[in-house]
Design a protein around this motif. Structure first.
Motif, PDB file in Angstrom:
ATOM      1  N   ILE A   1       0.781  -1.180   0.100  1.00 26.27           N
ATOM      2  CA  ILE A   1       0.068  -0.074  -0.126  1.00 26.27           C
ATOM      3  C   ILE A   1       0.766   1.427   0.018  1.00 26.27           C
ATOM      4  O   ILE A   1       0.664   2.139  -0.613  1.00 26.27           O
ATOM      5  CB  ILE A   1      -1.095  -0.126   1.335  1.00 26.27           C
ATOM      6  N   ALA A   2       1.949   1.215   0.788  1.00 28.06           N
ATOM      7  CA  ALA A   2       2.907   2.392   1.093  1.00 28.06           C
ATOM      8  C   ALA A   2       3.494   2.427  -0.521  1.00 28.06           C
ATOM      9  O   ALA A   2       3.462   3.899  -0.727  1.00 28.06           O
ATOM     10  CB  ALA A   2       3.842   2.345   2.047  1.00 28.06           C
ATOM     11  N   VAL A   3       3.844   1.574  -0.999  1.00 30.10           N
ATOM     12  CA  VAL A   3       4.758   1.871  -2.173  1.00 30.10           C
ATOM     13  C   VAL A   3       3.722   2.224  -3.328  1.00 30.10           C
ATOM     14  O   VAL A   3       3.972   3.027  -4.126  1.00 30.10           O
ATOM     15  CB  VAL A   3       5.264   0.485  -2.764  1.00 30.10           C
ATOM     16  N   PHE A   4       2.537   1.785  -3.372  1.00 25.48           N
ATOM     17  CA  PHE A   4       1.516   2.508  -4.260  1.00 25.48           C
ATOM     18  C   PHE A   4       1.330   3.751  -4.226  1.00 25.48           C
ATOM     19  O   PHE A   4       1.299   4.558  -5.092  1.00 25.48           O
ATOM     20  CB  PHE A   4       0.151   1.415  -4.128  1.00 25.48           C
ATOM     21  N   VAL A   5       1.010   4.034  -2.874  1.00 24.73           N
ATOM     22  CA  VAL A   5       0.775   5.634  -2.669  1.00 24.73           C
ATOM     23  C   VAL A   5       1.898   6.569  -3.043  1.00 24.73           C
ATOM     24  O   VAL A   5       1.708   7.466  -3.763  1.00 24.73           O
ATOM     25  CB  VAL A   5       0.456   5.689  -1.132  1.00 24.73           C
ATOM     26  N   ILE A   6       3.136   6.031  -2.616  1.00 23.57           N
ATOM     27  CA  ILE A   6       4.313   6.794  -3.110  1.00 23.57           C
ATOM     28  C   ILE A   6       4.566   6.883  -4.306  1.00 23.57           C
ATOM     29  O   ILE A   6       4.709   8.043  -4.926  1.00 23.57           O
ATOM     30  CB  ILE A   6       5.616   6.251  -2.265  1.00 23.57           C
ATOM     31  N   LEU A   7       4.340   5.868  -5.334  1.00 24.13           N
ATOM     32  CA  LEU A   7       4.493   5.711  -6.562  1.00 24.13           C
ATOM     33  C   LEU A   7       3.445   6.717  -7.278  1.00 24.13           C
ATOM     34  O   LEU A   7       3.793   7.567  -8.398  1.00 24.13           O
ATOM     35  CB  LEU A   7       4.536   4.434  -7.382  1.00 24.13           C
ATOM     36  N   ARG A   8       2.360   6.671  -6.969  1.00 26.75           N
ATOM     37  CA  ARG A   8       1.266   7.397  -7.358  1.00 26.75           C
ATOM     38  C   ARG A   8       1.379   9.089  -6.937  1.00 26.75           C
ATOM     39  O   ARG A   8       1.305   9.826  -8.148  1.00 26.75           O
ATOM     40  CB  ARG A   8       0.017   7.141  -7.064  1.00 26.75           C
ATOM     41  N   MET A   9       1.693   9.235  -5.960  1.00 24.39           N
ATOM     42  CA  MET A   9       2.304  10.710  -5.737  1.00 24.39           C
ATOM     43  C   MET A   9       3.386  11.111  -6.620  1.00 24.39           C
ATOM     44  O   MET A   9       3.529  12.448  -6.919  1.00 24.39           O
ATOM     45  CB  MET A   9       2.523  11.042  -4.269  1.00 24.39           C
ATOM     46  N   LYS A  10       4.509  10.337  -6.521  1.00 26.60           N
ATOM     47  CA  LYS A  10       5.713  10.725  -7.689  1.00 26.60           C
ATOM     48  C   LYS A  10       5.231  10.891  -8.885  1.00 26.60           C
ATOM     49  O   LYS A  10       5.750  11.936  -9.575  1.00 26.60           O
ATOM     50  CB  LYS A  10       6.572   9.673  -7.286  1.00 26.60           C
ATOM     51  N   HIS A  11       4.393  10.059  -9.401  1.00 27.64           N
ATOM     52  CA  HIS A  11       3.699  10.179 -10.585  1.00 27.64           C
ATOM     53  C   HIS A  11       3.042  11.433 -11.022  1.00 27.64           C
ATOM     54  O   HIS A  11       3.193  12.328 -12.143  1.00 27.64           O
ATOM     55  CB  HIS A  11       2.960   9.036 -11.302  1.00 27.64           C
ATOM     56  N   LYS A  12       2.296  11.781 -10.069  1.00 30.59           N
ATOM     57  CA  LYS A  12       1.234  13.119 -10.238  1.00 30.59           C
ATOM     58  C   LYS A  12       2.394  14.001 -10.013  1.00 30.59           C
ATOM     59  O   LYS A  12       2.168  15.304 -10.548  1.00 30.59           O
ATOM     60  CB  LYS A  12       0.387  13.147  -9.179  1.00 30.59           C
ATOM     61  N   TYR A  13       3.464  14.273  -9.256  1.00 26.65           N
ATOM     62  CA  TYR A  13       4.368  15.386  -8.860  1.00 26.65           C
ATOM     63  C   TYR A  13       5.059  15.446 -10.400  1.00 26.65           C
ATOM     64  O   TYR A  13       5.219  16.689 -10.946  1.00 26.65           O
ATOM     65  CB  TYR A  13       5.348  15.040  -7.890  1.00 26.65           C
ATOM     66  N   LYS A  14       5.599  14.394 -11.018  1.00 31.02           N
ATOM     67  CA  LYS A  14       6.260  14.676 -12.025  1.00 31.02           C
ATOM     68  C   LYS A  14       5.216  14.960 -13.526  1.00 31.02           C
ATOM     69  O   LYS A  14       6.066  15.620 -14.285  1.00 31.02           O
ATOM     70  CB  LYS A  14       7.008  13.228 -12.819  1.00 31.02           C
ATOM     71  N   LYS A  15       4.192  14.668 -13.535  1.00 28.93           N
ATOM     72  CA  LYS A  15       3.243  14.961 -14.402  1.00 28.93           C
ATOM     73  C   LYS A  15       2.693  16.382 -14.168  1.00 28.93           C
ATOM     74  O   LYS A  15       2.238  16.953 -14.996  1.00 28.93           O
ATOM     75  CB  LYS A  15       2.114  14.007 -14.448  1.00 28.93           C
ATOM     76  N   GLY A  16       2.910  16.940 -13.155  1.00 26.36           N
ATOM     77  CA  GLY A  16       2.499  18.297 -12.509  1.00 26.36           C
ATOM     78  C   GLY A  16       1.112  18.178 -12.117  1.00 26.36           C
ATOM     79  O   GLY A  16       0.249  19.578 -12.373  1.00 26.36           O
ATOM     80  N   THR A  17       0.524  17.148 -11.980  1.00 25.17           N
ATOM     81  CA  THR A  17      -1.009  17.303 -11.541  1.00 25.17           C
ATOM     82  C   THR A  17      -1.229  17.022 -10.206  1.00 25.17           C
ATOM     83  O   THR A  17      -2.349  16.561  -9.758  1.00 25.17           O
ATOM     84  CB  THR A  17      -1.797  16.301 -12.444  1.00 25.17           C
ATOM     85  N   LEU A  18      -0.555  17.619  -9.307  1.00 24.94           N
ATOM     86  CA  LEU A  18      -0.825  17.384  -7.680  1.00 24.94           C
ATOM     87  C   LEU A  18      -1.802  18.407  -7.339  1.00 24.94           C
ATOM     88  O   LEU A  18      -1.929  19.546  -8.281  1.00 24.94           O
ATOM     89  CB  LEU A  18       0.581  17.827  -6.933  1.00 24.94           C
TER      90      LEU A  18
ATOM     91  N   LEU B   1      -4.212   4.309   2.779  1.00 25.26           N
ATOM     92  CA  LEU B   1      -4.936   4.595   1.624  1.00 25.26           C
ATOM     93  C   LEU B   1      -5.984   5.022   1.640  1.00 25.26           C
ATOM     94  O   LEU B   1      -6.455   5.709   0.444  1.00 25.26           O
ATOM     95  CB  LEU B   1      -5.248   2.857   1.373  1.00 25.26           C
ATOM     96  N   VAL B   2      -6.880   5.260   2.759  1.00 23.68           N
ATOM     97  CA  VAL B   2      -8.063   6.150   2.670  1.00 23.68           C
ATOM     98  C   VAL B   2      -7.771   7.618   2.654  1.00 23.68           C
ATOM     99  O   VAL B   2      -8.435   8.461   2.001  1.00 23.68           O
ATOM    100  CB  VAL B   2      -8.793   5.677   4.196  1.00 23.68           C
ATOM    101  N   GLY B   3      -6.616   7.994   3.250  1.00 21.82           N
ATOM    102  CA  GLY B   3      -6.100   9.287   3.259  1.00 21.82           C
ATOM    103  C   GLY B   3      -5.774   9.702   1.853  1.00 21.82           C
ATOM    104  O   GLY B   3      -5.988  10.821   1.223  1.00 21.82           O
ATOM    105  N   TYR B   4      -5.044   8.863   0.874  1.00 23.28           N
ATOM    106  CA  TYR B   4      -5.030   9.121  -0.485  1.00 23.28           C
ATOM    107  C   TYR B   4      -6.075   9.287  -1.059  1.00 23.28           C
ATOM    108  O   TYR B   4      -6.120  10.005  -2.073  1.00 23.28           O
ATOM    109  CB  TYR B   4      -3.793   7.730  -0.831  1.00 23.28           C
ATOM    110  N   PHE B   5      -7.023   8.151  -1.011  1.00 21.76           N
ATOM    111  CA  PHE B   5      -8.309   8.285  -1.895  1.00 21.76           C
ATOM    112  C   PHE B   5      -8.917   9.835  -1.635  1.00 21.76           C
ATOM    113  O   PHE B   5      -9.601  10.408  -2.317  1.00 21.76           O
ATOM    114  CB  PHE B   5      -9.217   7.342  -1.470  1.00 21.76           C
ATOM    115  N   ALA B   6      -8.831   9.945  -0.229  1.00 18.91           N
ATOM    116  CA  ALA B   6      -9.587  11.198   0.201  1.00 18.91           C
ATOM    117  C   ALA B   6      -8.767  12.617  -0.442  1.00 18.91           C
ATOM    118  O   ALA B   6      -9.324  13.517  -0.786  1.00 18.91           O
ATOM    119  CB  ALA B   6      -9.531  11.484   1.761  1.00 18.91           C
ATOM    120  N   TYR B   7      -7.573  12.496  -0.420  1.00 21.96           N
ATOM    121  CA  TYR B   7      -6.633  13.406  -1.287  1.00 21.96           C
ATOM    122  C   TYR B   7      -6.985  13.543  -2.584  1.00 21.96           C
ATOM    123  O   TYR B   7      -7.272  14.709  -3.481  1.00 21.96           O
ATOM    124  CB  TYR B   7      -5.249  13.092  -1.306  1.00 21.96           C
TER     125      TYR B   7
END
Length: 105
Positions: A20-37, A88-94
């Motif tokens: 779960i932690a790796v999933f959230v970190i990689l998704r946030m990293k992808h959003k950061y690189k894409k500029g869609t945070l 995981l719940v916090g990520y989906f709320a984000y």
């Protein structure tokens, strides 16, 4: 056989929560690189958005400790599962809150 089952019972929460932690970190990293945070216009809304993931982990930990009052789950497993599910719940709320538009009155 008994030691193998105990070994799996110990490692299973760590492996799943680690996934779960790796999933959230990689998704946030992808959003950061894409500029869609998620970005909000007001400072208070941005602070709320930025605190959703850590707040989810704290709530998950608190719920896990409260559920540990009942002898269904051992304390160490609850300490592993609670913040992981809260992450995981916090990520989906984000994700949901970052797509929500601000309404100014």
């Amino acid at each position: 056989m008994g030691s193998t089952l105990e070994f799996v019972r110990i490692l299973l929460p760590i492996v799943i929560v680690g996934g779960i932690a790796v999933f959230v970190i990689l998704r946030m990293k992808h959003k950061y690189k894409k500029g869609t945070l998620g970005k909000k216009k007001s400072k208070s809304a941005q602070n709320l958005l930025d605190s959703l993931i850590p707040f989810g982990m704290m709530i998950g930990f608190a719920i896990a400790v409260l559920l540990n009052i009942f002898p269904l789950i051992p304390l160490l497993s609850a300490i592993a599962w609670g913040p992981g599910i809260g992450l995981l719940v916090g990520y989906f709320a984000y994700e949901i809150y970052s797509k929500k538009e601000e309404i100014y009155s």
